[in-house]
Enzyme design. Sequence first.
Site, PDB file in Angstrom:
ATOM      1  N   SER B 285      46.297  71.760-116.756  1.00  9.81           N
ATOM      2  CA  SER B 285      46.315  70.314-115.781  1.00  9.81           C
ATOM      3  C   SER B 285      46.699  70.669-115.114  1.00  9.81           C
ATOM      4  O   SER B 285      48.911  70.253-114.685  1.00  9.81           O
ATOM      5  CB  SER B 285      45.777  68.883-117.097  1.00  9.81           C
ATOM      6  OG  SER B 285      46.343  68.019-116.336  1.00  9.81           O
ATOM      7  N   ARG B 331      45.497  71.728-103.571  1.00  5.70           N
ATOM      8  CA  ARG B 331      45.448  72.877-104.107  1.00  5.70           C
ATOM      9  C   ARG B 331      45.252  74.131-103.629  1.00  5.70           C
ATOM     10  O   ARG B 331      45.725  75.270-103.950  1.00  5.70           O
ATOM     11  CB  ARG B 331      44.454  73.411-104.981  1.00  5.70           C
ATOM     12  CG  ARG B 331      43.572  71.985-106.368  1.00  5.70           C
ATOM     13  CD  ARG B 331      42.661  72.260-106.977  1.00  5.70           C
ATOM     14  NE  ARG B 331      42.909  71.330-108.348  1.00  5.70           N
ATOM     15  CZ  ARG B 331      41.139  70.958-109.210  1.00  5.70           C
ATOM     16  NH1 ARG B 331      40.571  71.016-108.645  1.00  5.70           N
ATOM     17  NH2 ARG B 331      41.918  69.049-109.839  1.00  5.70           N
ATOM     18  N   HIS B 402      38.669  79.820-109.007  1.00  6.66           N
ATOM     19  CA  HIS B 402      38.267  78.465-110.452  1.00  6.66           C
ATOM     20  C   HIS B 402      37.241  78.270-110.056  1.00  6.66           C
ATOM     21  O   HIS B 402      36.718  77.390-111.138  1.00  6.66           O
ATOM     22  CB  HIS B 402      40.069  77.553-109.858  1.00  6.66           C
ATOM     23  CG  HIS B 402      39.117  75.593-110.611  1.00  6.66           C
ATOM     24  ND1 HIS B 402      39.837  76.265-112.206  1.00  6.66           N
ATOM     25  CD2 HIS B 402      39.367  74.473-110.321  1.00  6.66           C
ATOM     26  CE1 HIS B 402      39.299  74.481-112.414  1.00  6.66           C
ATOM     27  NE2 HIS B 402      39.323  74.252-111.468  1.00  6.66           N
ATOM     28  N   SER B 441      34.421  66.640-108.686  1.00  4.65           N
ATOM     29  CA  SER B 441      33.264  68.068-109.369  1.00  4.65           C
ATOM     30  C   SER B 441      32.520  67.371-110.132  1.00  4.65           C
ATOM     31  O   SER B 441      31.506  68.075-110.264  1.00  4.65           O
ATOM     32  CB  SER B 441      33.811  69.899-109.826  1.00  4.65           C
ATOM     33  OG  SER B 441      34.734  69.152-111.403  1.00  4.65           O
ATOM     34  N   LEU B 442      33.622  66.826-111.654  1.00  6.24           N
ATOM     35  CA  LEU B 442      32.221  65.956-112.173  1.00  6.24           C
ATOM     36  C   LEU B 442      31.617  64.892-111.598  1.00  6.24           C
ATOM     37  O   LEU B 442      30.191  64.807-111.952  1.00  6.24           O
ATOM     38  CB  LEU B 442      33.691  65.558-113.468  1.00  6.24           C
ATOM     39  CG  LEU B 442      34.454  66.771-114.507  1.00  6.24           C
ATOM     40  CD1 LEU B 442      35.223  65.426-115.394  1.00  6.24           C
ATOM     41  CD2 LEU B 442      33.383  67.016-115.232  1.00  6.24           C
TER      42      LEU B 442
END
Lengths: 249, 638, 223
Positions: B285, B331, B402, B441-442
């Site tokens: 994570s 990221r 990813h 994304s969720l």
Amino acid sequence: MKLNLKIWRQENASEKGRLVDYQLDGVTTHMSFLEMMDMLNQQLIEKGERTIEFDHDCREGICGQCGMMINGRAHGPLANTTTCQLHMRSFKDGETIYVEPFRSSAFTVLRDLKVDRGSFDRIIQAGGFISAATGQAPEANSIPIAHETAEAAFDAAACIGCGACVATCKNSSAALFTAAKVVHLAILPQGKLETAKRVDAMVQQMDAEGFGHCSNTEACEVECPQGISVLHIARFNFLYHQSRLMSKT
Amino acid sequence: MNGLNANIPEGALEDKWSNFKEKAKLVNPANRQKMEVIVVGTGLAGASCAASLAEQGYRIKSFCFQDSARRAHSVAAQGGVNAAKNYKNDGDSVYRMFYDTIKGGDFRSREANVYRLAECSLALIDQSVAQGVPFAREYGGYLNNRSFGGVQVSRTFYARGQTGQQLLLGAYQALMRQESLGKVKTYTRHEMLDLVLIDGKAKGIITRDLVTGEIERHAADAVVLATGGYGKIYYLSTLAMGCNGSAIWRAHKKGALMSGVSWIQFHPTSLPQSGEQQSKLTLMSESLRNDGRIWVPLKDGEQREAGLIPEEERDYYLERRYPAFGNLSPRDISSRAAKERIDAGFGVGPMKNAVYLDFSRAIKAQGKAKIKEKYSNLFTMYEKITGINAYEQPMLISPAAHFTMGGLWVDYQLMTSIQGLFALGEANFSDHGANRLGANSLLQACVDGYFIAPYTIPNYLADELKAERIKTSHPAFDEAEAQVKAKLQQLMESKGNFSVDHFHKTLGKLLYDKCGLSRSKEGLQQAIEDIKALRNKFYTDLKITGDEHLNSELEKAGRVADYLELGELMCLDALQREESCGAHFREEYQTADGEAVRDDEHYAYVSAWEWKGENEQHVLHKEPLTFERVSLTVRSYK
Amino acid sequence: MVKAKGTTTQAYKLWMALTGLFLCVFLVIHVLGNLQLFLPAEEARIQFNWYSQLLSNNIIIKVISYVLYLSIIAHVIYAIILSLKKQKANGVKYAYDQRGAVSPWYSRNMGVLGTIIFLFLIVHLKDFWYQYKFTELPLDAQGQKDLYTIVISAYQELWYVILYEVGLLALGFHLLHGFFSAIRTLGLYHPKYVKLAKWVAWAYTLVITLGFMAMPIYVYLSN
């Protein structure tokens, strides 16, 4: 390291299966168990043989798709670990490893190590949900839920549906799987209302699928990748008796 | 081709979605039962869309390749889901969330879509709570939040490190409920192999039963693809083994445009590759970056163990390059910085392919107990996989493929360039631009499925009501099935020397190298040639064993065949975009100190690629991006 | 909703638990009765024979004893049904089975233990209960049937004592899992009370089992 593998091969649900011997050399300790299986399959392809079918997907212990009996234990020798999270450092050079599918008459073997766990889906269909359609939800903070309750609900809801509980159970009981869902929903205020109907329906379905009874050996808790407590089964029993005692029929 | 009209509704940014909903066409309840919708994929987007449409009264067929709908890869998302609830009273709002997302995406997404995403985030939390998702709570019983990379507010809702799992189970259970009511029929262990078009409209699919091997036909009034991303094209990735781009690719070959194809997010905190047999890169994570410090040795050819390297001989490169955000830089930036050090020869670990994530200072400052409380599950997982105790030695981490921001081009209604074909969730290109923010994304998958598709699909179906219900005996099905069977036979008859995995691994390596964290013109041109060659070799030298029934090798072969075409388009897309934006970093377009240089003047558009046939050049269409509310700025995290 | 055929396994389990717990209560009465045998010989004879007569004449106790017979029969029948269901549920056996590593052996072998107990019970009932109820026995000084003498003489044989010890050991392990499992089946789920129940189960099992086991040895050694 070098391994002697005895792996269950079975063409399909209707044919009988058997253990077949394989030798595999060059396995390293940091490989995962499934990577070892991949390696074996590559060798089978080179020899022109059909590969060993096994279920797997996320390979990080959360999707619940992988699952084998490894050396007679569900998901292998480690407690609370999925097959994909098992690494070869848990085995010794020259060891003989038995690999079989999860067995229960409610889990049909499809081919080799792949089994059909559709029975779990049907248990959920029987009542493992809250009847809240999209658009009906009130403001989220209008239902305060105690921190401890939310955490307890999570503990139950963490189930990944892999079926190790059934595979390791001497009675092939799905009690831990069913209980986890019943308790997750029963302790939340949103899910409480349907508890009696839900628990009754899910127990009926569990039986109809042909799962056995729970005799409280607690083996399931040890093999459960999420370490779901057997106390959920106790609470599930409680809720079931309550629903039967209070029912009108 | 309906041109590239995104069909954005009239009105101010804040009113567009309401305006659409007010005017959207409806189907009356009696007629809904007559209409059928196919939903491929049972992740968050697919399951939520299927359940929501079934609740409205449509008949749904739901497909997944896994053995249960609950296993879709949404299950693996750890961190959380964003929503602009402003429960923390820290200045959050729909607008701020919209702005963060559009800026995080490096201004390569549509304002209207992103605004709607932020707007619908509010209802999603309500919906999930009603379904029984056990989000973290404060002691007073109210919902808790945490902060995530790239933003200055706390708007992330979470359920320990298993938020994706819990959200997915909510959607799965809603789907199972509809199945018990007879509104949904789920087909597990089924893979979609082709899309059936009749008069240019999506009217069905061809599937393969992965157990029996049977080829099946399914007709419907609309088809929804919610099949996730194609990051597994790199072979080594954080994705599940079965994740694939086949459904969208086959739709693409039937005329649906693909956008942002080369925009692929590399997650900075994955575990590095440790051997040739490795099949998967496990994600740790991102929350670890709150307390862990990232570094590599300063000296070239350093041989000492991490603990023996003195402080002044360590290079905390994120803190050095981005003092404002440091170890919490976004990221894309963190991943690229790690790659830069590894490529420069300062990588650590047995394969020299990792950087250190060090907790020693945090342990010293906060105590081991505190660190244990925060991250014990992650440390345990790390030890399970690597056998290393991270309380004593720094973790080894490395960037890994990813998330695919790219996917099928969709308009505001999430309809692709093929009428009646919708794409939801990671399978479409829309909301994240060139880089996705953590915990979005969720959100996007859920919002697409619960709140957007249930309005836009009926809007389409209302016009289809008068059309004839299609039967699977239609010649278009004959043709599609014949094609599928021919392709499968071609694969089954391959009697070459190399397994599917060989080709997949080779392609993955190639793409990591040439179309990964950084790209260059020469590299991409070379990659396109190499992929073409690899594809030719695939069709002449592939070896598949087993029969046409249950056969994983055959399943993989079909997916890799598609990857070998998709990979080429990825490179083409990256080659065509001569700027650096978000996850797309072209070496030619950077500042002297290695920062990305975006070119808004020439590249503020969405590239949408059209398939022209086997061995034909893709054709590029452009959807210009116009920004009315935000002004384009340079993303700086210094 | 799908209806399972007949009674659910949950319901069977509940009856197993209820009958089992009832038998557990009975064992307490039984072991208390046995304690009288530890008294000095003559005192024990009068006391024990009086107690035996009390149990067989009192109408309430008579009713309870019928419930007891029923419980034993029901416990056995349900055990057989569940065991058959379990065999069906298990399907094909594992070729290599190490599942035992993660649960106590006695919890997995309740059926075997139960069978041993059942056989033991037949011997036990034949030698004492049957003789007392259905045969002519000599009378003691008070004119009560002299069960005491029957018991004392029975435990003069070493093999008979060993038989009892084995049977009682099986009972002990059966209780160790059974008592606790019954409470679990009834639905005690609160961790605090579960802990207490575990402790009570251990204490109960120890007291009952040692109480029973001590008697034959005591009688054998003291005569």
